[in-house]
Design a protein around this motif. Sequence first.
Motif, PDB file in Angstrom:
ATOM      1  N   LYS A   1       0.662   8.217 -21.438  1.00 33.92           N
ATOM      2  CA  LYS A   1      -0.339   7.773 -20.463  1.00 33.92           C
ATOM      3  C   LYS A   1      -0.522   8.819 -19.367  1.00 33.92           C
ATOM      4  CE  LYS A   1       0.203   2.753 -20.980  1.00 33.92           C
ATOM      5  NZ  LYS A   1       0.600   1.493 -20.289  1.00 33.92           N
ATOM      6  N   LEU A   2       0.599   9.354 -18.895  1.00 34.02           N
ATOM      7  CA  LEU A   2       0.540  10.396 -17.865  1.00 34.02           C
ATOM      8  C   LEU A   2      -0.178  11.632 -18.390  1.00 34.02           C
ATOM      9  CD1 LEU A   2       1.511  11.428 -15.041  1.00 34.02           C
ATOM     10  CD2 LEU A   2       3.526  12.320 -16.223  1.00 34.02           C
ATOM     11  N   SER A   3       0.142  12.016 -19.619  1.00 34.35           N
ATOM     12  CA  SER A   3      -0.496  13.181 -20.228  1.00 34.35           C
ATOM     13  C   SER A   3      -1.995  12.966 -20.398  1.00 34.35           C
ATOM     14  CB  SER A   3       0.154  13.476 -21.585  1.00 34.35           C
ATOM     15  OG  SER A   3      -0.464  14.576 -22.213  1.00 34.35           O
ATOM     16  N   PHE A   4      -2.387  11.743 -20.758  1.00 33.84           N
ATOM     17  CA  PHE A   4      -3.806  11.432 -20.932  1.00 33.84           C
ATOM     18  C   PHE A   4      -4.547  11.520 -19.598  1.00 33.84           C
ATOM     19  CE2 PHE A   4      -7.279   8.302 -20.921  1.00 33.84           C
ATOM     20  CZ  PHE A   4      -8.044   8.792 -21.968  1.00 33.84           C
ATOM     21  N   LYS A   5      -3.905  11.066 -18.530  1.00 33.87           N
ATOM     22  CA  LYS A   5      -4.557  11.079 -17.222  1.00 33.87           C
ATOM     23  C   LYS A   5      -4.666  12.486 -16.641  1.00 33.87           C
ATOM     24  CE  LYS A   5      -3.828   6.413 -15.487  1.00 33.87           C
ATOM     25  NZ  LYS A   5      -3.488   5.619 -14.287  1.00 33.87           N
ATOM     26  N   LEU A   6      -3.642  13.295 -16.843  1.00 30.46           N
ATOM     27  CA  LEU A   6      -3.614  14.622 -16.223  1.00 30.46           C
ATOM     28  C   LEU A   6      -4.242  15.706 -17.093  1.00 30.46           C
ATOM     29  CD1 LEU A   6      -0.103  14.730 -14.503  1.00 30.46           C
ATOM     30  CD2 LEU A   6      -2.340  14.409 -13.448  1.00 30.46           C
TER      31      LEU A   6
ATOM     32  N   ASP B   1       0.821  -1.215   0.000  1.00 28.94           N
ATOM     33  CA  ASP B   1       0.000   0.000   0.000  1.00 28.94           C
ATOM     34  C   ASP B   1       0.854   1.263   0.000  1.00 28.94           C
ATOM     35  OD1 ASP B   1       1.033  -0.405   2.477  1.00 28.94           O
ATOM     36  OD2 ASP B   1      -0.824  -0.016   3.587  1.00 28.94           O
ATOM     37  N   ARG B   2       2.014   1.222  -0.655  1.00 27.50           N
ATOM     38  CA  ARG B   2       2.924   2.363  -0.599  1.00 27.50           C
ATOM     39  C   ARG B   2       2.390   3.577  -1.345  1.00 27.50           C
ATOM     40  NH1 ARG B   2       7.907  -0.395  -3.990  1.00 27.50           N
ATOM     41  NH2 ARG B   2       6.676  -1.195  -5.732  1.00 27.50           N
ATOM     42  N   LEU B   3       1.617   3.365  -2.414  1.00 26.58           N
ATOM     43  CA  LEU B   3       1.033   4.519  -3.103  1.00 26.58           C
ATOM     44  C   LEU B   3       0.012   5.221  -2.214  1.00 26.58           C
ATOM     45  CD1 LEU B   3       0.561   3.267  -6.780  1.00 26.58           C
ATOM     46  CD2 LEU B   3       2.128   5.019  -5.945  1.00 26.58           C
ATOM     47  N   HIS B   4      -0.728   4.432  -1.453  1.00 27.01           N
ATOM     48  CA  HIS B   4      -1.690   5.023  -0.520  1.00 27.01           C
ATOM     49  C   HIS B   4      -0.960   5.821   0.560  1.00 27.01           C
ATOM     50  CE1 HIS B   4      -5.245   5.548   1.923  1.00 27.01           C
ATOM     51  NE2 HIS B   4      -4.651   4.953   2.945  1.00 27.01           N
TER      52      HIS B   4
ATOM     53  N   LEU C   1       4.509   3.737 -11.295  1.00 22.89           N
ATOM     54  CA  LEU C   1       5.392   4.887 -11.496  1.00 22.89           C
ATOM     55  C   LEU C   1       4.594   6.100 -11.959  1.00 22.89           C
ATOM     56  CD1 LEU C   1       8.216   6.119 -11.632  1.00 22.89           C
ATOM     57  CD2 LEU C   1       8.437   5.172 -13.942  1.00 22.89           C
ATOM     58  N   ILE C   2       3.653   5.879 -12.858  1.00 22.87           N
ATOM     59  CA  ILE C   2       2.812   6.974 -13.341  1.00 22.87           C
ATOM     60  C   ILE C   2       1.970   7.540 -12.205  1.00 22.87           C
ATOM     61  CG2 ILE C   2       0.865   7.531 -14.848  1.00 22.87           C
ATOM     62  CD1 ILE C   2       2.010   5.534 -16.860  1.00 22.87           C
ATOM     63  N   GLU C   3       1.373   6.655 -11.395  1.00 19.94           N
ATOM     64  CA  GLU C   3       0.565   7.112 -10.267  1.00 19.94           C
ATOM     65  C   GLU C   3       1.419   7.849  -9.240  1.00 19.94           C
ATOM     66  OE1 GLU C   3      -2.681   7.069  -9.951  1.00 19.94           O
ATOM     67  OE2 GLU C   3      -2.867   6.139 -11.926  1.00 19.94           O
ATOM     68  N   CYS C   4       2.644   7.381  -9.043  1.00 16.06           N
ATOM     69  CA  CYS C   4       3.558   8.050  -8.116  1.00 16.06           C
ATOM     70  C   CYS C   4       3.852   9.471  -8.576  1.00 16.06           C
ATOM     71  CB  CYS C   4       4.852   7.244  -7.999  1.00 16.06           C
ATOM     72  SG  CYS C   4       6.138   8.046  -7.014  1.00 16.06           S
ATOM     73  N   LEU C   5       4.088   9.649  -9.860  1.00 17.52           N
ATOM     74  CA  LEU C   5       4.378  10.982 -10.392  1.00 17.52           C
ATOM     75  C   LEU C   5       3.155  11.890 -10.319  1.00 17.52           C
ATOM     76  CD1 LEU C   5       6.618  10.014 -13.428  1.00 17.52           C
ATOM     77  CD2 LEU C   5       7.304  11.365 -11.440  1.00 17.52           C
ATOM     78  N   ILE C   6       1.973  11.315 -10.498  1.00 19.76           N
ATOM     79  CA  ILE C   6       0.749  12.116 -10.368  1.00 19.76           C
ATOM     80  C   ILE C   6       0.639  12.690  -8.961  1.00 19.76           C
ATOM     81  CG2 ILE C   6      -1.775  11.961 -10.302  1.00 19.76           C
ATOM     82  CD1 ILE C   6      -1.649  10.050 -12.647  1.00 19.76           C
ATOM     83  N   VAL C   7       1.099  11.909  -7.973  1.00 16.51           N
ATOM     84  CA  VAL C   7       1.078  12.379  -6.583  1.00 16.51           C
ATOM     85  C   VAL C   7       2.175  13.411  -6.337  1.00 16.51           C
ATOM     86  CG1 VAL C   7       1.337  11.688  -4.170  1.00 16.51           C
ATOM     87  CG2 VAL C   7       0.072  10.228  -5.752  1.00 16.51           C
TER      88      VAL C   7
ATOM     89  N   SER D   1      15.455  -0.583  -5.653  1.00 21.16           N
ATOM     90  CA  SER D   1      15.210  -1.554  -4.587  1.00 21.16           C
ATOM     91  C   SER D   1      14.782  -2.896  -5.168  1.00 21.16           C
ATOM     92  CB  SER D   1      14.130  -1.021  -3.638  1.00 21.16           C
ATOM     93  OG  SER D   1      12.876  -0.953  -4.306  1.00 21.16           O
ATOM     94  N   THR D   2      14.532  -3.843  -4.286  1.00 18.01           N
ATOM     95  CA  THR D   2      14.102  -5.172  -4.736  1.00 18.01           C
ATOM     96  C   THR D   2      12.654  -5.183  -5.208  1.00 18.01           C
ATOM     97  OG1 THR D   2      13.521  -5.719  -2.443  1.00 18.01           O
ATOM     98  CG2 THR D   2      15.733  -6.342  -3.215  1.00 18.01           C
ATOM     99  N   GLN D   3      11.899  -4.138  -4.847  1.00 20.47           N
ATOM    100  CA  GLN D   3      10.495  -4.036  -5.259  1.00 20.47           C
ATOM    101  C   GLN D   3      10.258  -2.685  -5.938  1.00 20.47           C
ATOM    102  OE1 GLN D   3       8.110  -6.335  -5.081  1.00 20.47           O
ATOM    103  NE2 GLN D   3       9.412  -7.857  -4.072  1.00 20.47           N
ATOM    104  N   PRO D   4      10.745  -2.519  -7.164  1.00 15.51           N
ATOM    105  CA  PRO D   4      10.554  -1.229  -7.852  1.00 15.51           C
ATOM    106  C   PRO D   4       9.104  -1.038  -8.281  1.00 15.51           C
ATOM    107  CG  PRO D   4      11.548  -2.812  -9.334  1.00 15.51           C
ATOM    108  CD  PRO D   4      11.487  -3.483  -7.989  1.00 15.51           C
ATOM    109  N   PHE D   5       8.780   0.194  -8.602  1.00 14.69           N
ATOM    110  CA  PHE D   5       7.446   0.491  -9.113  1.00 14.69           C
ATOM    111  C   PHE D   5       7.255  -0.170 -10.475  1.00 14.69           C
ATOM    112  CE2 PHE D   5       7.348   4.620  -6.555  1.00 14.69           C
ATOM    113  CZ  PHE D   5       6.418   4.124  -5.650  1.00 14.69           C
ATOM    114  N   SER D   6       6.058  -0.661 -10.708  1.00 18.79           N
ATOM    115  CA  SER D   6       5.702  -1.079 -12.060  1.00 18.79           C
ATOM    116  C   SER D   6       5.450   0.172 -12.895  1.00 18.79           C
ATOM    117  CB  SER D   6       4.450  -1.957 -12.031  1.00 18.79           C
ATOM    118  OG  SER D   6       3.328  -1.199 -11.583  1.00 18.79           O
ATOM    119  N   SER D   7       5.221  -0.008 -14.177  1.00 14.42           N
ATOM    120  CA  SER D   7       4.993   1.139 -15.053  1.00 14.42           C
ATOM    121  C   SER D   7       3.785   1.955 -14.598  1.00 14.42           C
ATOM    122  CB  SER D   7       4.789   0.663 -16.496  1.00 14.42           C
ATOM    123  OG  SER D   7       4.510   1.759 -17.349  1.00 14.42           O
ATOM    124  N   ASN D   8       2.686   1.282 -14.288  1.00 15.57           N
ATOM    125  CA  ASN D   8       1.479   1.990 -13.843  1.00 15.57           C
ATOM    126  C   ASN D   8       1.681   2.645 -12.483  1.00 15.57           C
ATOM    127  OD1 ASN D   8       0.012   1.309 -16.152  1.00 15.57           O
ATOM    128  ND2 ASN D   8      -0.735  -0.601 -15.261  1.00 15.57           N
TER     129      ASN D   8
END
Length: 304
Positions: free
Chosen positions: A107-112, A37-40, A75-81, A66-73
């Motif tokens: 994808k980021l441009s489409f969401k924002l 739940d790191r994005l939360h 990463l996009i959500e992280c940048l939105i935050v 790290s051993t558990q990097p962000f997936s592509s989706n």
Amino acid sequence: CIHTVFTEIPLPPTELGIQNASGISGLLALLLENNTDRLHLLRLASTDLRIFASQAQHMLDTIQGSTQPFSSNELIECLIVLLPRILDVNAISKLLKRNLSDEEYHKLSFKLGSALFIYTGAIIGNHSLDLRQISHRAALCRLVQFDAIFQSQQRIAFGEENGGGANHFEHLLVYRGGDHSEVYRGGTSQFGDYSGFRNCTLNGRPITAGRIEEFCASFGDAGLDTHPHIVGKGRALLKLDYAGVIRAPLSATPVSDIKLGVLLHKCGLSFSAKYVRQRPSLAEVLPNILYEHRIKEEKAKRRL
């Protein structure tokens, strides 16, 4: 009886509000320990988070290494935050190019939508913001913050910030060479109030810049809260034009058609081969368009 009115003017935080190194390290440790739940957790922490782009890059490098990097989706959500919390907007474009592929950027441009342009400092233009979305409310707050700075700069220049008189205007004209097109009382605003907001509508109905500032004061700069006028509405689409507060002087050299064409092409506008062929001067600086068209024609002939 004394009647006092307080007006809240949204302004961006100063460098004193920037998260320090220990705070960033603590947040990273929390995110690395909670992979599910790191994005939360990041969304919760972002409310009071103000960072530079370099700090955001450090966070991304640490997590992606790290051993558990962000997936592509993710990463996009992280940048939105993170984008609304980055203060040095001029560095955001470089941050995005370094961390996102072309597909991820689209994808980021489409969401924002228009919010992405505001986050990166490209505020001049037409914007369409859905105030039901947190990211769009945060972007509107960022735009209002920019506008408040521009208004203050103009009012100080005219001596209106501290009740100054009109004499300051004459000194300003002398300093700028006496060209009245560069600056004048009221700026280039639509209603002479120094604001860059123009043609603003909420769900198709006209709305004033003052009303927009009221909305942003209730949103908070993170866009987490809403406004009673918007709660329960089926839609809350804000459309506006934001114009520069100072225009070019009358003596400025106009941009040539060739330079304008090259600029538009670099910004992503596609010219047809017919359009370029009819403009030899443009064809000289953009020969690749005719070349690519010729290659396509030859391939089509081979198929026949």
